[in-house]
Design a protein around this motif. Structure first.
Motif, PDB file in Angstrom:
ATOM      1  N   ILE A 127       1.483  -0.915   0.460  1.00  0.00           N
ATOM      2  CA  ILE A 127      -0.267   0.352  -0.059  1.00  0.00           C
ATOM      3  C   ILE A 127       0.883   1.303   0.337  1.00  0.00           C
ATOM      4  N   TYR A 156      -2.080   4.364   5.658  1.00  0.00           N
ATOM      5  CA  TYR A 156      -1.939   4.064   5.349  1.00  0.00           C
ATOM      6  C   TYR A 156      -1.175   5.092   4.680  1.00  0.00           C
ATOM      7  N   LEU A 206       0.123   6.020   1.186  1.00  0.00           N
ATOM      8  CA  LEU A 206      -1.080   5.740  -0.110  1.00  0.00           C
ATOM      9  C   LEU A 206      -1.019   7.376   0.029  1.00  0.00           C
ATOM     10  N   ASN A 210      -3.521  -1.089  -3.629  1.00  0.00           N
ATOM     11  CA  ASN A 210      -3.776   0.328  -3.136  1.00  0.00           C
ATOM     12  C   ASN A 210      -5.292   1.039  -3.635  1.00  0.00           C
TER      13      ASN A 210
END
Length: 305
Positions: free
Chosen positions: A93, A121, A124, A284
């Motif tokens: 991720i 995350y 990301l 993702n």
């Protein structure tokens, strides 16, 4: 050379060349020696070159075989690197996603969701576009478009991530002046309406439903806008009857600033994540959509009033 050699033949050749043994190559690849001999023979015929000098006890690469070995090892290394990158794309991720959504829903729900997602995350990145115009997710390089109701092209993948309804409402001042509509058809002439130009739905008609019955009306719209918040402000000011998502008008309905009219009628306008590639190929994308679905389950205003 008649055609490109098979990848399996290349793999067998490189294994034999590294071990300099047909039998050891067979053991490593978990196949029979006959299979190894067949693949090498096919590769030699395909390339039109002898790759090994063979004796009863040993083999040795020919000059041409040495050239082909260097190229084959480089090719297999590139393929292995490609596979590693694909695996990382599926599992890691990091990187970025381009997201699009309407301004109202995006500001109210997608914005806080992204802040929550970033806590879990941090690698990301999100490129968020809020627009009340239709988007072309292919030409605009959008990874996922969040749509509220309307028509969705069959060429894309559409995953419903939340239930939603649009309801009819008006301000007490409007109802005091014009009264309550008794039938949906009265929205076409007797009453004033406020139309919203939804991103993927024409404002000229309202498709309404109750239980198993449905109908389409053409609202008598003197005011039209492509922004839901502006339309709600007009409705609060007594300018007309509005068809708006329950998540948007629920606070005003609960406070009495707006009142539902024709409460038995509504328009289904579920929330969809629309994308062009399978979430199995992008960790993702999968993480974004699955977490958004859970976030909306916990936070989206969908109570009946």
């Amino acid at each position: 050379m008649n055609k490109l050699p098979a990848l399996e033949d290349i793999r067998v050749f490189v294994t034999v060349a590294r071990l300099m043994s047909f039998s050891q190559a067979a053991q490593q690849l978990l196949v029979s020696p006959a299979y190894i001999s067949k693949r090498i023979k096919l590769l030699e015929e395909n390339l039109g070159q002898i790759l090994f000098f063979r004796t009863a006890r040993s083999i040795k690469l020919t000059h041409e075989g040495q050239i082909i070995l260097r190229s084959s090892e480089a090719m297999l290394a590139e393929l292995e690197h490609m596979q590693e990158q694909l695996n990382a794309c599926r599992e890691e991720i990091r990187g970025s996603l381009r997201i699009s959504c309407s301004t109202g829903f995006g500001s109210t729900y997608i914005n806080p969701f992204i802040l929550t997602l970033r806590e879990s995350y941090p690698l990301l990145g999100i490129d968020l576009t809020l627009t009340d115009k239709s988007v072309d997710i292919i030409n605009e390089n959008i990874d996922v478009d969040i749509c509220i109701g309307g028509a969705i092209s069959e060429q894309f993948i559409a995953r419903r991530i939340a239930h939603n309804q649009r309801v009819l409402c008006a301000s007490p001042s409007y109802l005091a002046k014009y009264g309550y509509p008794k039938y949906p058809q009265q929205l076409e002439q007797k009453h004033l309406c406020i139309a919203i130009k939804e991103r993927n739905q024409a404002p000229a008609v309202w498709k309404l439903e109750q239980q198993q019955e449905s109908m389409t009306v053409t609202p008598n719209s003197k005011l039209t806008v492509n922004n839901g918040e502006v339309a709600k402000q007009w409705c609060l000011s007594g300018e007309g009857i509005l068809l708006r998502s329950l998540w948007s008008v629920l606070p005003e309905l609960q406070s009495g600033q707006l009142i539902r009219v024709l409460p038995q009628w509504h328009q289904t306008a579920d929330v969809y994540a629309v994308y062009s590639r399978s979430i199995r190929t992008s960790a993702n994308l999968r993480v974004f959509i699955e977490n958004l679905e859970q976030f909306l389950t916990n936070n989206l205003h969908h109570e009946r009033t």
